[in-house]
Motif scaffolding. Structure first.
Motif, PDB file in Angstrom:
ATOM      1  N   ARG A 155    -125.734  19.598 -38.980  1.00  0.00           N
ATOM      2  CA  ARG A 155    -125.124  17.996 -38.774  1.00  0.00           C
ATOM      3  C   ARG A 155    -126.444  17.205 -39.315  1.00  0.00           C
ATOM      4  NH1 ARG A 155    -124.283  18.197 -34.000  1.00  0.00           N
ATOM      5  NH2 ARG A 155    -125.990  16.274 -33.196  1.00  0.00           N
ATOM      6  N   GLU A 156    -126.370  16.554 -40.144  1.00  0.00           N
ATOM      7  CA  GLU A 156    -127.488  15.611 -40.424  1.00  0.00           C
ATOM      8  C   GLU A 156    -127.612  14.401 -39.287  1.00  0.00           C
ATOM      9  OE1 GLU A 156    -126.298  17.820 -43.788  1.00  0.00           O
ATOM     10  OE2 GLU A 156    -125.105  16.468 -42.516  1.00  0.00           O
ATOM     11  N   LEU A 159    -124.556  11.526 -39.291  1.00  0.00           N
ATOM     12  CA  LEU A 159    -123.605  11.755 -39.965  1.00  0.00           C
ATOM     13  C   LEU A 159    -121.923  11.327 -39.589  1.00  0.00           C
ATOM     14  CD1 LEU A 159    -122.508  13.801 -42.296  1.00  0.00           C
ATOM     15  CD2 LEU A 159    -122.130  15.538 -40.727  1.00  0.00           C
ATOM     16  N   ASP A 259    -122.643  16.034 -51.112  1.00  0.00           N
ATOM     17  CA  ASP A 259    -122.398  14.663 -50.316  1.00  0.00           C
ATOM     18  C   ASP A 259    -121.280  14.303 -50.993  1.00  0.00           C
ATOM     19  OD1 ASP A 259    -123.482  14.445 -52.812  1.00  0.00           O
ATOM     20  OD2 ASP A 259    -124.295  12.388 -52.560  1.00  0.00           O
ATOM     21  N   ASP A 262    -118.339  16.054 -48.863  1.00  0.00           N
ATOM     22  CA  ASP A 262    -117.985  15.479 -47.459  1.00  0.00           C
ATOM     23  C   ASP A 262    -117.027  14.356 -47.550  1.00  0.00           C
ATOM     24  OD1 ASP A 262    -119.654  17.457 -46.342  1.00  0.00           O
ATOM     25  OD2 ASP A 262    -121.664  15.958 -46.560  1.00  0.00           O
TER      26      ASP A 262
END
Length: 380
Positions: A155-156, A159, A259, A262
């Motif tokens: 998990r960045e 996020l 990305d 996501d």
């Protein structure tokens, strides 16, 4: 020695097309971006890597992408010095010469086997334990997981806040979808479908087509396309294809960057995902989901599926939990899921709330990259 002046090597053998490289690529980028580490990512299949990172040069033995040194893992290994931290992703075997290089270091590196994600109870007890030893170098089990005592999930930083803002911005969602050629009807539910081949698909598509509410089904390039094509009674499906049958519109999407994927998950009302990387990303989307777990010999995967469902449905009412259990188990067994889908739809608001609550609960744990760095700091 601090975390910022250490070198990390991550080794990835691409077994299942995109799951292995998907996880290791995310991890490598995060270690560089958020922990200022020097990271080499060794990959044996750059063509698979290119699908999720189009900037990859598939012919380059060495290149830099987003701060990560990407090295092609050649059949004929060329000697290189071992790093301070060595991660063998998903129990891959390191080159013999590299293992000798690890043993030749004055200070042995931290050698970790980053294992597959599982919600099974035994994972907590095995996380951080020693595995095999090669000369002076001890390998350590490192398990991602959903419970305290594991390594957490990728998990960045920021996020969940980024996702929350995006899901509250209808204009941003519309602009993103239009960039992929998607025109969503105002009254249509949006569903993404990324799965392995599945004999149970027909019954689900039949139900969606016959429903009163229109559905726009987004299918990224992948193994499920053959089953979708057979249901549509067309020979092949290519990127950009759009087919409509009754209330169901099916659209084939290109394979997109991580990305972008996501954001696609964040746009959808429901996400069907597969493997490990997309499975975790769907959880961060905070939307109801369906997981096509990777099939293993002797149905070992069934234990992993049941363990996750026990955690994921814990906050649901008995009827909603039964509906979700039926849907997930039938899908993973390749059985018809149409009736299970209708049963789940009866509890839709509750499933939405549960998906959000699960996402927030998991967000309270340390993320996987931070857990790895902290493990190293504790180890030294």
């Amino acid at each position: 020695m601090t975390e910022t002046n250490t070198r990390w090597d991550i080794f990835c053998t691409v077994v299942d097309n995109f799951g292995d490289i998907g996880v290791t690529w995310r991890l490598a980028r995060q270690l560089v971006a958020e922990h200022s580490l020097t990271v080499r990512l060794w990959v044996d299949d750059l063509r698979a890597f290119e699908r999720i990172c189009p900037a990859i040069d598939i012919d380059a033995a060495q290149q830099y992408q987003q701060g990560v040194e990407v090295r092609h893992w050649p059949v004929e290994w060329v000697h290189t010095d071992a790093a301070d931290v060595v991660i063998a992703a998903f129990a891959c075997n390191l080159p013999n010469d590299y293992m000798d290089a690890m043993a030749a270091r004055e200070r042995p590196p931290l050698w970790m086997n980053l294992d597959y994600l599982s919600a099974e109870d035994w994972v907590v007890g095995c996380h951080g334990l020693p595995s095999v030893k090669y000369k002076s170098v001890q390998k350590i089990f490192f398990f991602p997981g959903f419970q305290p005592g594991t390594g957490g999930l990728l998990r960045e930083r920021g996020l969940l806040e980024q996702r929350r803002r995006f899901q509250q911005d209808a204009a941003a969602q519309r602009q993103f979808l239009q960039g992929l050629g998607i025109e969503r009807a105002p009254d249509a539910q949006l569903i993404s479908l990324f799965a392995y081949e599945n004999a149970g698909l027909d019954s689900w598509l039949d139900v969606l087509a016959a429903a009163d509410t229109p559905t726009h089904l987004l299918v990224p390039e992948g193994r499920i396309l053959g089953d979708v094509a057979r249901w549509l009674e067309v020979e092949t499906l290519t990127v950009g294809a759009i087919h409509q049958r009754q209330s169901l519109t099916v659209q084939v999407l290109p394979f997109v960057r991580q990305d972008q994927y996501d954001h696609l998950l964040w746009c959808c009302d429901f996400n069907a995902v597969r493997g490990e990387d997309s499975f975790v990303r769907a959880q961060w989307a905070g939307r109801p989901m369906l997981w096509h777990i990777y099939q293993q010999d002797e149905d070992i995967h069934q234990d992993k599926l049941d363990a996750f469902l026990a955690l994921y449905t814990k906050g649901l009412s008995p009827a909603a939990a039964e509906a979700m259990n039926g849907l997930w188990r039938a899908w993973s067994a390749g059985q018809p899921i149409g009736e299970h889908w209708l049963a789940a739809c009866k509890h839709w608001p509750e499933l939405q709330e549960n998906a959000q609550a699960w996402c927030l609960e998991q967000g309270l744990q340390a993320d996987l990259a931070t857990a790895l760095v902290q493990f190293y700091l504790n180890w030294i």
